[in-house]
Design a protein around this motif. Structure first.
Motif: not given
Length: 236
Positions: A173-178
């Motif tokens: 549900a929460d993907e990291v941006d980089s």
């Protein structure tokens, strides 16, 4: 016609009975749920630094986690699966207390978490990760040697989750941006993983490689989404 009817009824009864017998453990709930300790913060960046020790089938490293505070809360969930152990968690140089419940680690934060602020944690860990028996169907790390006797080490975490070998917020549900991954291996090994290689250094019998992956690298980013950070280390 009656025979077909009875067969269908028997199948439905058997299927319902099988489904009714399925039970979910607390560990399942902690892994699959958006717990209160996950909901209040939004991932921004990981810097995973890990060293590989082929002879002892062990790893040691840290993950610097940058996140945005969405609402006030003082406990945060980080995931890391047995038999790996978290050795310390720091925020702004201060040691933080945490409690372990299976793979979930609940970290008590000292600094007040203000909505809208950007914060960081550094999670250090070590140990011998779960070994994959039938990769890629079975998750973990594979420690093998090729026909020439050279090391071939790989991670398989598609189903079991990346927390099988590094600490993170292990939920889709929460993907990291980089992401930045820095890997230290014995000289002779090469790291192959997600990202664009930006740095290689050598010294003291070791090789240090650093790779970056972010939304600006769209082709690479599609491979990383859903926490599918996979890597292998091959002796050359």
């Amino acid at each position: 016609m009656k025979l077909v009817y009875y067969v269908v009824i028997l199948f439905l009864i058997s299927f319902t009975s099988l489904f009714a017998q399925q039970t979910f453990t607390r560990a399942d709930s902690l892994r699959g749920s958006i717990t209160p300790e996950r909901a209040w913060w939004d991932l921004n960046h990981y810097h995973l630094a890990v060293e590989i020790f082929p002879e002892t089938k062990s790893i040691r490293g840290s993950n610097k986690i940058r996140y945005k505070v969405l609402s006030e809360y003082q406990v945060l969930q980080i995931d890391l699966q047995d038999p790996l152990k978290i050795t310390s968690i720091l925020q702004e140089g201060e040691q933080l207390d945490f409690k372990r419940d299976g793979a979930a680690h609940f970290v008590t934060l000292k600094k007040k978490q203000v909505p809208g602020s950007i914060e960081e944690l550094v999670v250090s860990y070590e140990g011998q990760p779960k070994e994959a028996i039938r990769p890629p169907w079975d998750g973990g790390i594979t420690w093998q040697k090729d026909s020439n006797g050279k090391h071939f080490i790989a991670s398989s975490n598609q189903g079991i989750g990346s927390s099988i070998w590094w600490p993170l917020k292990d939920h889709p549900a929460d993907e990291v941006d980089s992401l930045r991954i820095s890997v230290t291996v014995p000289v002779g090994l090469m790291d192959v993983s997600n990202g664009r290689l930006v740095e290689i250094e050598m010294g003291n019998g070791k090789k240090y490689l650093s790779l970056v992956c972010g939304q600006s690298d769209q082709r690479l980013w599609r491979k990383y989404q859903h926490r599918r950070l996979c890597a292998f280390w091959r002796e050359i």
